[in-house]
Design an enzyme around this catalytic site. Sequence first.
Site, PDB file in Angstrom:
ATOM      1  N   TYR A  37       0.829  -1.200   0.000  1.00  0.00           N
ATOM      2  CA  TYR A  37       0.000   0.000   0.000  1.00  0.00           C
ATOM      3  C   TYR A  37       0.861   1.246   0.000  1.00  0.00           C
ATOM      4  O   TYR A  37       1.871   1.327   0.672  1.00  0.00           O
ATOM      5  CB  TYR A  37      -0.823   0.085   1.290  1.00  0.00           C
ATOM      6  CG  TYR A  37      -1.961  -0.867   1.370  1.00  0.00           C
ATOM      7  CD1 TYR A  37      -2.904  -0.936   0.365  1.00  0.00           C
ATOM      8  CD2 TYR A  37      -2.103  -1.672   2.488  1.00  0.00           C
ATOM      9  CE1 TYR A  37      -3.968  -1.804   0.477  1.00  0.00           C
ATOM     10  CE2 TYR A  37      -3.165  -2.533   2.603  1.00  0.00           C
ATOM     11  CZ  TYR A  37      -4.096  -2.601   1.598  1.00  0.00           C
ATOM     12  OH  TYR A  37      -5.134  -3.443   1.717  1.00  0.00           O
ATOM     13  N   HIS A 193     -13.851   2.547   5.321  1.00  0.00           N
ATOM     14  CA  HIS A 193     -12.561   1.884   5.088  1.00  0.00           C
ATOM     15  C   HIS A 193     -12.174   0.911   6.203  1.00  0.00           C
ATOM     16  O   HIS A 193     -11.105   0.294   6.139  1.00  0.00           O
ATOM     17  CB  HIS A 193     -11.439   2.917   4.942  1.00  0.00           C
ATOM     18  CG  HIS A 193     -11.402   3.547   3.579  1.00  0.00           C
ATOM     19  ND1 HIS A 193     -11.520   4.902   3.386  1.00  0.00           N
ATOM     20  CD2 HIS A 193     -11.269   3.011   2.344  1.00  0.00           C
ATOM     21  CE1 HIS A 193     -11.463   5.172   2.088  1.00  0.00           C
ATOM     22  NE2 HIS A 193     -11.316   4.048   1.443  1.00  0.00           N
ATOM     23  N   ARG A 223      -5.556   7.491  -8.734  1.00  0.00           N
ATOM     24  CA  ARG A 223      -4.721   6.405  -8.276  1.00  0.00           C
ATOM     25  C   ARG A 223      -5.262   5.120  -8.869  1.00  0.00           C
ATOM     26  O   ARG A 223      -6.387   5.077  -9.358  1.00  0.00           O
ATOM     27  CB  ARG A 223      -4.693   6.315  -6.749  1.00  0.00           C
ATOM     28  CG  ARG A 223      -6.003   5.881  -6.128  1.00  0.00           C
ATOM     29  CD  ARG A 223      -5.918   5.860  -4.611  1.00  0.00           C
ATOM     30  NE  ARG A 223      -5.125   4.753  -4.119  1.00  0.00           N
ATOM     31  CZ  ARG A 223      -5.634   3.598  -3.676  1.00  0.00           C
ATOM     32  NH1 ARG A 223      -6.945   3.396  -3.684  1.00  0.00           N
ATOM     33  NH2 ARG A 223      -4.862   2.641  -3.230  1.00  0.00           N
ATOM     34  N   ASN A 225      -6.019   0.985  -8.170  1.00  0.00           N
ATOM     35  CA  ASN A 225      -6.174  -0.057  -7.170  1.00  0.00           C
ATOM     36  C   ASN A 225      -6.439  -1.349  -7.941  1.00  0.00           C
ATOM     37  O   ASN A 225      -6.796  -1.309  -9.112  1.00  0.00           O
ATOM     38  CB  ASN A 225      -7.340   0.280  -6.246  1.00  0.00           C
ATOM     39  CG  ASN A 225      -7.342  -0.565  -4.995  1.00  0.00           C
ATOM     40  OD1 ASN A 225      -6.318  -1.162  -4.628  1.00  0.00           O
ATOM     41  ND2 ASN A 225      -8.481  -0.644  -4.337  1.00  0.00           N
ATOM     42  N   GLU A 265      -8.862  -0.802 -10.844  1.00  0.00           N
ATOM     43  CA  GLU A 265      -9.719   0.366 -10.694  1.00  0.00           C
ATOM     44  C   GLU A 265      -8.896   1.626 -10.921  1.00  0.00           C
ATOM     45  O   GLU A 265      -7.915   1.865 -10.215  1.00  0.00           O
ATOM     46  CB  GLU A 265     -10.295   0.417  -9.275  1.00  0.00           C
ATOM     47  CG  GLU A 265     -11.238  -0.725  -8.968  1.00  0.00           C
ATOM     48  CD  GLU A 265     -11.709  -0.735  -7.516  1.00  0.00           C
ATOM     49  OE1 GLU A 265     -12.600  -1.531  -7.206  1.00  0.00           O
ATOM     50  OE2 GLU A 265     -11.167   0.046  -6.697  1.00  0.00           O
ATOM     51  N   TYR A 316      -7.355 -10.677   2.165  1.00  0.00           N
ATOM     52  CA  TYR A 316      -8.288  -9.569   2.022  1.00  0.00           C
ATOM     53  C   TYR A 316      -8.836  -9.482   0.603  1.00  0.00           C
ATOM     54  O   TYR A 316     -10.013  -9.190   0.388  1.00  0.00           O
ATOM     55  CB  TYR A 316      -7.601  -8.250   2.405  1.00  0.00           C
ATOM     56  CG  TYR A 316      -8.426  -7.032   2.088  1.00  0.00           C
ATOM     57  CD1 TYR A 316      -9.631  -6.794   2.746  1.00  0.00           C
ATOM     58  CD2 TYR A 316      -8.008  -6.119   1.121  1.00  0.00           C
ATOM     59  CE1 TYR A 316     -10.394  -5.677   2.447  1.00  0.00           C
ATOM     60  CE2 TYR A 316      -8.770  -5.005   0.819  1.00  0.00           C
ATOM     61  CZ  TYR A 316      -9.960  -4.793   1.479  1.00  0.00           C
ATOM     62  OH  TYR A 316     -10.715  -3.680   1.183  1.00  0.00           O
TER      63      TYR A 316
END
Lengths: 346, 321
Positions: A37, A193, A223, A225, A265, A316
């Site tokens: 991340y 989140h 950004r 993802n 994304e 996750y």
Amino acid sequence: MTIQFKDESFRGDFTYANSPSNIPRFPFPFPEDEYMYSTNIEPHHAARAGSPFENAFDVDEHYVAEMKDRALVLADDPGRCQALPHMETAGWDFLELVMVSKARDYPDLFKLTMDGDRWHWINKPLQIDDTFTFGDSSTLPCHPMEYIGRQVQGDHAILDQRDGNLWMDAGIITAQADWSLDFDIGMNFFEWHAPVPLAHELGVFQRALKFLLTLPQGQPSRRLNWTLTVNPRLDTSPENYPKWGPDRMTVTPENIGEKVHLRVELQTFWRLPRSNAILFPIRTYLMAMNEVVTQPKWGRRLHRVMRDLRPELVDYKGLSRYHPILVEWLSQFDDGAPTSPGIFPD
Amino acid sequence: MSASDHLIPVVVSNVVEVNPIIKRFEFKHVNGDELPAFSGGAHIVVEMLDDGTKRKNPYSLMSSPFERDQYAISVRRDDTGRGGSKFMHEQVRPGMQMKISAPVNLFALDLRARKHLMIAGGIGITPFIAQMAQADKLGVPFELHYAARSVSQAAYMDSLADRFGDHVSCYCDDQGESVDLETLLSNQPLGTHVYVCGPKGMIERVVQTATSLGWPAAHVHFEHFLAPPVGEPFEVHLAKAGIDITVGAEQSLLEAVEASGTPINCMCRGGACGQCETVVVACDGEIMHNDHWLDEEQRAAKQRIMPCVSRFRGKRLELDL
């Protein structure tokens, strides 16, 4: 350039595929051989002609088919499109931003004529030709967010800003990677989140929120993802988990190249002028593993990223069941050669 | 990247002397283009080129958010300030070209409100003029309570009373009039949000009264005046750039950093938005924290500074810039 829109499905027989010419413009999400991340936000400037970063709202060969899939989802489950009562102004801001941007960037496909508040909108690919009064929702068939949300690829959340936080107070969400607008509506930035592992401890969300609260008008950011999805299914919602969850059991070494898709994304962030809200488009791109590895750099790098992915993230992102098979399959495309920096193919 | 990097070229289309201490400035895009849409409570940053010194001051937009052919701001002359308002009053004439930032809103209406209760003191009236136009158009009930020192200093009082009638109540100190906050804040319907913009004392009184009456904090909104204070000149070392700079008496630390060509983020330039928060590498002396961003603990730690409004007095200040 005229785009040939494809007739294809994101469910049932899954005829979705990328044309060979569409593959190199895929927003491959890994600038390096390892992934962790980061608050990887950069200005959403026009970049690299032909790439998905060239225009404010990218239109590609999947546009018409994606809008048909959205209509199917909404017909089934109207709760995928919700706006709290105070979000109507933000809906108009969203509509204006999309119409103005698309008419400017794709003049052969979209046309907007403004005569004061009287607007005339033509969307050729979807055969829409409407006249309405800007700001007056009674002149549209539905809420302005839904009206324009049915004409723009990607999911769109609209975040109200108040009390030093952002609030998920509206959205049209039909192509999501396992999150629910119906569950999140009205939540603040930290609440929605909350399920994300590791990032809270790293302070990622504090920094991201601070950045977003002062996002200036006219200076959007973006950004990338990513996750993986079995079959090219856009609607991987919690509401429909029984329909897509079991797909993960179907992955074998033989079919993995066509079944498993890299799901990226392209997230952008826009300050909306009249509502002071933030528009958060989440534009999904799907690409089968067989298509990804046609670019040697991407094949090498994806193997390294997947092999070294932290276990919390494997879990996750819902990859546990087929992660080992995938790493093994990708290894055949990694000859150990160094990869060039950045996301674009060589 | 900062908001004031993307400036809009405008021409001063009108300058109006509202009263002896307040002037209104109207701007149009140099090309005649529409200016960006905005929401009530937003401000712009105006760049002033004053005889070699570049100043950037934030001013609330008072024009209607629904009119995009021009913007209007009002500037109160402050002869003890850094010279920005003096420059606006003395140098700026119709026809002059200037640069402004896109609008930024740190004092927006809460659009969930069933009613907007606005309390203005002096020049703090300006954001409310835009907000009333917005609330009026959206059809949400609103009420303005506007206090000024004297009838002669009460900018726009008459025109607002004419335009919005019963929605506006006016109070002039020299007439012995004042807002009865206790009564006002005790008699509001559920779902009311209160907004206050004015002198520090007035903001504190409104916040305290509302709090003691049990108003939820999320329903109480305030905007402090955004103006970097003057002070004594001081030296600063910028560690990454490896240079020493001097901050002049009438210059902000942010302006001095910008003048040195060192990159720094910023937006509101008034200590409210948090964008310019900078790490203090070394501090032998006292930081005058004038911002509304850092909390008491952070101030005491002397590890952060907001260069847009804060200053320094002492032997050495070293910043991570």
